[in-house]
Design an enzyme around this catalytic site. Sequence first.
Site, PDB file in Angstrom:
ATOM      1  N   GLU A  98      -3.977   6.409  18.749  1.00  0.00           N
ATOM      2  CA  GLU A  98      -4.616   5.189  18.241  1.00  0.00           C
ATOM      3  C   GLU A  98      -3.836   3.967  18.730  1.00  0.00           C
ATOM      4  O   GLU A  98      -2.684   3.766  18.350  1.00  0.00           O
ATOM      5  CB  GLU A  98      -4.586   5.289  16.711  1.00  0.00           C
TER       6      GLU A  98
ATOM      7  N   ARG B 295       0.830  -1.207   0.000  1.00  0.00           N
ATOM      8  CA  ARG B 295       0.000   0.000   0.000  1.00  0.00           C
ATOM      9  C   ARG B 295       0.868   1.263   0.000  1.00  0.00           C
ATOM     10  O   ARG B 295       0.426   2.316  -0.393  1.00  0.00           O
ATOM     11  CB  ARG B 295      -0.892   0.027   1.248  1.00  0.00           C
TER      12      ARG B 295
ATOM     13  N   ARG C  23       9.198   6.463  -3.720  1.00  0.00           N
ATOM     14  CA  ARG C  23       9.397   7.427  -4.810  1.00  0.00           C
ATOM     15  C   ARG C  23      10.783   8.028  -4.788  1.00  0.00           C
ATOM     16  O   ARG C  23      11.313   8.283  -3.711  1.00  0.00           O
ATOM     17  CB  ARG C  23       8.446   8.616  -4.653  1.00  0.00           C
TER      18      ARG C  23
ATOM     19  N   TYR D 102      -9.670  -5.510   3.078  1.00  0.00           N
ATOM     20  CA  TYR D 102      -9.080  -4.257   3.524  1.00  0.00           C
ATOM     21  C   TYR D 102      -9.428  -3.161   2.515  1.00  0.00           C
ATOM     22  O   TYR D 102      -8.558  -2.621   1.837  1.00  0.00           O
ATOM     23  CB  TYR D 102      -7.571  -4.501   3.582  1.00  0.00           C
TER      24      TYR D 102
ATOM     25  N   ARG E  46      -8.574  -7.007  13.554  1.00  0.00           N
ATOM     26  CA  ARG E  46      -7.747  -6.198  14.417  1.00  0.00           C
ATOM     27  C   ARG E  46      -8.618  -5.049  14.898  1.00  0.00           C
ATOM     28  O   ARG E  46      -9.335  -4.423  14.105  1.00  0.00           O
ATOM     29  CB  ARG E  46      -6.540  -5.688  13.616  1.00  0.00           C
TER      30      ARG E  46
ATOM     31  N   ARG F 269      -0.252   5.894  16.126  1.00  0.00           N
ATOM     32  CA  ARG F 269      -0.207   7.243  15.551  1.00  0.00           C
ATOM     33  C   ARG F 269      -0.987   8.233  16.408  1.00  0.00           C
ATOM     34  O   ARG F 269      -1.846   7.843  17.193  1.00  0.00           O
ATOM     35  CB  ARG F 269      -0.724   7.264  14.106  1.00  0.00           C
TER      36      ARG F 269
ATOM     37  N   ASP G  79     -10.625   0.453   0.980  1.00  0.00           N
ATOM     38  CA  ASP G  79     -10.697   1.878   1.263  1.00  0.00           C
ATOM     39  C   ASP G  79     -12.081   2.376   0.855  1.00  0.00           C
ATOM     40  O   ASP G  79     -12.855   1.653   0.215  1.00  0.00           O
ATOM     41  CB  ASP G  79      -9.613   2.620   0.479  1.00  0.00           C
TER      42      ASP G  79
HETATM   43  P1  FAD Z   1     -18.540   0.290   8.058  1.00  0.00           P
HETATM   44  O1  FAD Z   1     -18.204   1.716   8.005  1.00  0.00           O
HETATM   45  O2  FAD Z   1     -17.854  -0.565   9.076  1.00  0.00           O
HETATM   46  O3  FAD Z   1     -20.117   0.169   8.254  1.00  0.00           O
HETATM   47  C1  FAD Z   1     -20.741  -1.009   8.647  1.00  0.00           C
HETATM   48  C2  FAD Z   1     -21.877  -0.620   9.586  1.00  0.00           C
HETATM   49  O4  FAD Z   1     -22.649  -1.792   9.866  1.00  0.00           O
HETATM   50  C3  FAD Z   1     -21.399  -0.080  10.922  1.00  0.00           C
HETATM   51  O5  FAD Z   1     -21.985   1.191  11.174  1.00  0.00           O
HETATM   52  C4  FAD Z   1     -21.873  -1.131  11.932  1.00  0.00           C
HETATM   53  O6  FAD Z   1     -22.269  -0.562  13.166  1.00  0.00           O
HETATM   54  C5  FAD Z   1     -23.052  -1.737  11.210  1.00  0.00           C
HETATM   55  N1  FAD Z   1     -23.332  -3.119  11.618  1.00  0.00           N
HETATM   56  C6  FAD Z   1     -22.470  -4.169  11.643  1.00  0.00           C
HETATM   57  N2  FAD Z   1     -23.103  -5.269  12.091  1.00  0.00           N
HETATM   58  C7  FAD Z   1     -24.386  -4.901  12.335  1.00  0.00           C
HETATM   59  C8  FAD Z   1     -25.509  -5.594  12.836  1.00  0.00           C
HETATM   60  N3  FAD Z   1     -25.460  -6.883  13.171  1.00  0.00           N
HETATM   61  N4  FAD Z   1     -26.689  -4.921  12.973  1.00  0.00           N
HETATM   62  C9  FAD Z   1     -26.766  -3.608  12.668  1.00  0.00           C
HETATM   63  N5  FAD Z   1     -25.704  -2.893  12.207  1.00  0.00           N
HETATM   64  C10 FAD Z   1     -24.541  -3.544  12.035  1.00  0.00           C
HETATM   65  N6  FAD Z   1     -10.463   4.348   3.868  1.00  0.00           N
HETATM   66  C11 FAD Z   1      -9.991   5.309   3.050  1.00  0.00           C
HETATM   67  O7  FAD Z   1     -10.378   5.377   1.882  1.00  0.00           O
HETATM   68  N7  FAD Z   1      -9.091   6.239   3.521  1.00  0.00           N
HETATM   69  C12 FAD Z   1      -8.629   6.240   4.794  1.00  0.00           C
HETATM   70  O8  FAD Z   1      -7.831   7.099   5.174  1.00  0.00           O
HETATM   71  C13 FAD Z   1      -9.111   5.229   5.686  1.00  0.00           C
HETATM   72  N8  FAD Z   1      -8.679   5.185   6.949  1.00  0.00           N
HETATM   73  C14 FAD Z   1      -9.170   4.228   7.785  1.00  0.00           C
HETATM   74  C15 FAD Z   1      -8.734   4.228   9.102  1.00  0.00           C
HETATM   75  C16 FAD Z   1      -9.227   3.303   9.996  1.00  0.00           C
HETATM   76  C17 FAD Z   1      -8.757   3.302  11.417  1.00  0.00           C
HETATM   77  C18 FAD Z   1     -10.172   2.319   9.545  1.00  0.00           C
HETATM   78  C19 FAD Z   1     -10.704   1.283  10.491  1.00  0.00           C
HETATM   79  C20 FAD Z   1     -10.603   2.303   8.221  1.00  0.00           C
HETATM   80  C21 FAD Z   1     -10.109   3.257   7.332  1.00  0.00           C
HETATM   81  N9  FAD Z   1     -10.540   3.313   6.015  1.00  0.00           N
HETATM   82  C22 FAD Z   1     -10.047   4.283   5.175  1.00  0.00           C
HETATM   83  C23 FAD Z   1     -11.511   2.324   5.481  1.00  0.00           C
HETATM   84  C24 FAD Z   1     -12.955   2.818   5.540  1.00  0.00           C
HETATM   85  O9  FAD Z   1     -13.318   3.054   6.884  1.00  0.00           O
HETATM   86  C25 FAD Z   1     -13.858   1.744   4.944  1.00  0.00           C
HETATM   87  O10 FAD Z   1     -13.476   1.408   3.623  1.00  0.00           O
HETATM   88  C26 FAD Z   1     -15.355   2.115   4.895  1.00  0.00           C
HETATM   89  O11 FAD Z   1     -15.743   2.921   5.982  1.00  0.00           O
HETATM   90  C27 FAD Z   1     -16.148   0.835   4.911  1.00  0.00           C
HETATM   91  O12 FAD Z   1     -17.527   1.095   4.821  1.00  0.00           O
HETATM   92  P2  FAD Z   1     -18.538  -0.078   5.140  1.00  0.00           P
HETATM   93  O13 FAD Z   1     -19.897   0.464   4.933  1.00  0.00           O
HETATM   94  O14 FAD Z   1     -18.146  -1.305   4.403  1.00  0.00           O
HETATM   95  O15 FAD Z   1     -18.274  -0.450   6.668  1.00  0.00           O
HETATM   96  N1  UDP Z   2       3.152   1.047   7.747  1.00  0.00           N
HETATM   97  C1  UDP Z   2       4.403   1.087   8.326  1.00  0.00           C
HETATM   98  N2  UDP Z   2       4.857   2.268   8.827  1.00  0.00           N
HETATM   99  C2  UDP Z   2       4.148   3.397   8.773  1.00  0.00           C
HETATM  100  C3  UDP Z   2       2.863   3.362   8.179  1.00  0.00           C
HETATM  101  C4  UDP Z   2       2.390   2.168   7.683  1.00  0.00           C
HETATM  102  O1  UDP Z   2       5.076   0.074   8.404  1.00  0.00           O
HETATM  103  O2  UDP Z   2       4.618   4.441   9.269  1.00  0.00           O
HETATM  104  C5  UDP Z   2       2.664  -0.252   7.235  1.00  0.00           C
HETATM  105  C6  UDP Z   2       1.844  -1.017   8.282  1.00  0.00           C
HETATM  106  O3  UDP Z   2       2.077  -2.387   8.111  1.00  0.00           O
HETATM  107  C7  UDP Z   2       0.430  -0.663   7.905  1.00  0.00           C
HETATM  108  C8  UDP Z   2       0.519  -0.631   6.381  1.00  0.00           C
HETATM  109  O4  UDP Z   2       1.812  -0.066   6.120  1.00  0.00           O
HETATM  110  O5  UDP Z   2      -0.491  -1.619   8.368  1.00  0.00           O
HETATM  111  C9  UDP Z   2      -0.549   0.175   5.690  1.00  0.00           C
HETATM  112  O6  UDP Z   2      -0.506   1.496   6.180  1.00  0.00           O
HETATM  113  P1  UDP Z   2      -1.699   2.507   5.997  1.00  0.00           P
HETATM  114  O7  UDP Z   2      -1.273   3.822   6.500  1.00  0.00           O
HETATM  115  O8  UDP Z   2      -2.166   2.393   4.596  1.00  0.00           O
HETATM  116  O9  UDP Z   2      -2.755   1.845   6.998  1.00  0.00           O
HETATM  117  P2  UDP Z   2      -4.220   2.254   7.482  1.00  0.00           P
HETATM  118  O10 UDP Z   2      -4.349   3.733   7.359  1.00  0.00           O
HETATM  119  O11 UDP Z   2      -5.152   1.469   6.628  1.00  0.00           O
HETATM  120  O12 UDP Z   2      -4.212   1.804   8.900  1.00  0.00           O
END
Ligand code: FAD
Ligand code: UDP
Length: 376
Positions: free
Chosen positions: A301, A173, A177, A349, A250, A281, A351
Amino acid sequence: MNNKYDFLIVGAGLYGSTFAYEATKRGKKCLVVDKRNHIAGNIYNENIEGINVHTYGAHIFHTSSRRIWDYVNSFVEFNRYTNSPIANYKGDLYNLPFNMNTFYQLWKVKTPDDARSKIEEQISSHIKKAPRNLEEQALSLVGGDIYYKLIKGYTEKQWGRKATELPAFIIKRLPIRFTFDNNYFNDNYQGIPIGGYNKIIEKMLAGIDVELNTNYIHNRPTLDNIAKNVVFTGMIDEFYDYRFGALEYRSLKFEHEILDMPNYQGNAVVNYTDSETPFTRIIEHKHFEFGNQDKTIITREYPLEWTKRNEPYYPVNDEKNDKLFKRYKELSRKEQKVIFGGRLADYKYYDMHHVVGLALKKIAEVFKEKESLDII
Ligand code: FAD
Ligand code: UDP
């Protein structure tokens, strides 16, 4: 059977909301339920002290698909935020992703040729065969200095597993560069919705029936009875009552803090890449929207092992879990009235741009429309 709704949508996250919006546009009646007390799933923002706090971790929208970018911009305007995280390794700061700035900070090399030679030299002392895990992948891409300072500690904290036990794809991911470019993503489009992510979901769900604090699993017979079809965006293993065993996820603990100062760390994201610091972070939310409030809000976090009592933030896509997921996937293919989608039901995983693209693709499939969306 009382089919009041065409679709019962389980999950008011990005997948469920995109599906609900598009199905409603096509004349279908939808009910969206979520077990949380708010809409928007993991992209939810809380406004505190005039700052949009990313309650479930930093979310930066990025995509190379013009179609997906135009689609999300039809709900809200995005700002020009470019993600450029800083890594803090034992007090020293490095630019991410790995680029000429990082190479200069590590080795004082000033030209791309010198950086390439340095990396070649670093890689040559490590195994050359096809990488079988994240550690081998990282060492063969960037060598030891970067791996030990910027990858190993962060990765092992984040995933709670040795880097030798993790799949190589996770590290792919991160771009490498040979330019002085600190943009974390290679995509053509990137930004943060002005006013926060909730705006997108509020617009998508406007006029649609939504029930919060409603867990589908606990109310299944009643809810199944009121809709012709179900769109399930929760955990696929939970849907099947863990009959083949639980998939591993996780989890995270977010520690939010309001500070009486305008600027804590000068950047939205600072990663702590050593193994001793217990969090991965610190997010300083105001910088996502160039805020100039008097106070600031930061979030530490902490990665956690997932249990049935906390939130499943990341699927652990190693061989063992992917094999187990396949068994659930087989079962799901036999369902006549249930559609599975999103990060939890697909156990991927994803986005945000993937999730929007996949929901639009599913809509095209369900409504038998032509769709030529490139979701990556
Ligand atoms: P979710 O947002 O998880 O929605 C699922 C919903 O279903 C939840 O509200 C949950 O409460 C509900 N649900 C589950 N089970 C039930 C049940 N049994 N009954 C009723 N409701 C239920 N993506 C990016 O593009 N850029 C980023 O920078 C980025 N950063 C991230 C950082 C973190 C820490 C995390 C965890 C994810 C990140 N993502 C990022 C990914 C992004 O969050 C997801 O791709 C997106 O939100 C997924 O949408 P979803 O609808 O599939 O899931
Ligand atoms: N990662 C790392 N060092 C960093 C940032 C990310 O080794 O400073 C690795 C780590 O394994 C992480 C993966 O790159 O799980 C993907 O990072 P990203 O920032 O895309 O993760 P997310 O925002 O989805 O948690």
